[in-house]
Design a protein around this motif. Structure first.
Motif: not given
Length: 394
Positions: A133-138, A165-166, A173-177, A208-217
């Motif tokens: 939430d702190d990150v979202i507000r920033a 981030a965990s 959540r952050v990028y959706d907001r 990188a492949d897993q990170a890419m999947d998240t970003a593409l999602g």
């Protein structure tokens, strides 16, 4: 007679270097590009300010905006207040916002001038972030400030988010907001840890492949709000793999300062034009602006071989400027601006002119000459001699 200058080599020896004497690259006027091309632009420090340069920033606003006008005159857009402008390495958020304001005002009076502005969380120290939430507000604070000025957003990677981030769900959540409330399509920015070690494991995975999947999602869920994504991983295969998976109409902006020529030219893959080529958002375009403009103009006219002939010789220069530790590449960018007469001094925000060695600068000078990028050779030689003298080489 060829211009010569005595330059040091890695072994500590000195040897005369004769400039090639070739004509500097000069782009044709008025050529439209068939790629979107942003140059992440540097800032010009004010060396006369009575400050502590390692702790405070002082900007020469006239020279800084003049350089942006130079980039626009070459047909390049400006990616404002990004890491090339030393964001997070000497340039704080209040100064960044002032830079964005001034750049947008200058662009408003310049026909065809493109500006996209870096939006991050750098006013929130990572150690002070306690939750997502702190990150979202920033992010929301900077988004509101930039959008109030009418600016287009580049959503920069967040050191604070990387810290708190965990896993992937927190990034989603952050990028959706952020994307849900953005007023116009944004450019996302995935900056690799070679540029900023604090961003290791971004998107919730060290793979990188897993990170890419998240970003593409994230992009697929908000495709109408994403103009494109810039990735700076210095790995062309990863960029191409991600480019081919982007939703229709979402652009890949190459941030690969090692392989940009072939990525921009593209491979023609797929039915979607954006799957077979990259647009550009590059720090190196600041240093090689005339060549970038000339090459892009040739590419737009179908002259692919000529595109590579112009841009190819700049790649060894770029790889040298961005050599490890990559985060110090800004020093080489500003050095090029000084050599070419775009600023009167070689001083940087944060004292970063000291981040590279004299041997590094000497090789940069040779490579700039080989790429036909010394716009005023006599001036470049005089300024190189000044730097040599400051380092005890008379």
């Amino acid at each position: 007679m060829a211009l010569t200058v005595t330059l040091p080599a890695a072994g500590g020896t000195l040897a005369p270097y004769a400039l090639r004497g070739t004509t500097p690259v000069r782009p044709a006027a008025g050529v439209a590009f068939n790629r979107i091309a942003y140059s992440a632009a540097h800032v010009v420090a004010d060396p006369r300010a009575a400050i502590d340069p390692w702790l405070q920033s002082a900007i020469d606003w006239d020279a800084t905006i003049a350089y942006r006008r130079h980039l626009w005159s070459l047909g390049l857009g400006v990616a404002e207040a990004m890491d090339t402008a030393q964001r997070g390495m000497g340039l704080d958020w209040p100064t960044s916002l002032e830079l964005i304001r001034r750049s947008l005002e200058a662009a408003a009076g310049t026909p065809g001038a493109l500006v996209a502005s870096g939006c991050g969380t750098d006013h929130l120290a990572p150690e002070n972030a306690r939750s997502v939430d702190d990150v979202i507000r920033a992010y929301e604070e900077q988004m509101a400030a930039i959008e109030k000025l009418g600016g287009k957003l580049i959503i920069m990677a967040s050191r604070a988010l990387a810290r708190v981030a965990s896993g992937p769900a927190d990034y989603e959540r952050v990028y959706d907001r952020i994307l849900t409330q953005a007023r116009q399509p944004v450019v996302l920015h995935w900056l690799g840890e070679m540029f900023d070690p604090a961003l290791a494991g971004y998107w919730g995975s060290a793979r990188a492949d897993q990170a890419m999947d998240t970003a593409l999602g994230v992009i697929a869920a908000h495709a109408s709000k994403v103009d494109g994504i810039k990735i700076s991983l210095l790995d062309k295969d990863k960029e191409i793999a991600m480019r081919r998976r982007l939703p229709a109409g979402v652009r890949m902006y190459t941030g690969d300062d090692f392989n940009y020529a072939e990525l921009i030219a593209g491979d023609g893959f797929g039915s979607e034009p954006t799957h077979g080529r990259s647009d550009a958002l590059l720090g190196i375009f600041d240093a090689i602006a005339p060549a970038a403009s000339a090459a892009l103009g040739e590419l737009a006219q179908g002259n692919v071989e000529r595109f590579h002939t112009i841009l190819g010789p700049t790649v060894p220069l770029s790889r040298h400027i961005f050599a490890a530790p990559t985060r110090f590449y800004k020093t080489g960018v500003v050095f090029m601006a000084w050599l070419n007469g775009h600023q009167k001094h070689f001083a940087m925000v944060g004292g970063q002119q000291s981040a590279r060695s004299l041997v590094h600068f000497a090789e940069l000078f040779r490579l700039a000459d080989a790429a036909n990028l010394l716009e005023q050779p006599e001036l470049a030689v005089r300024r190189m001699q000044t730097l040599l003298a400051l380092h005890g080489v008379e």
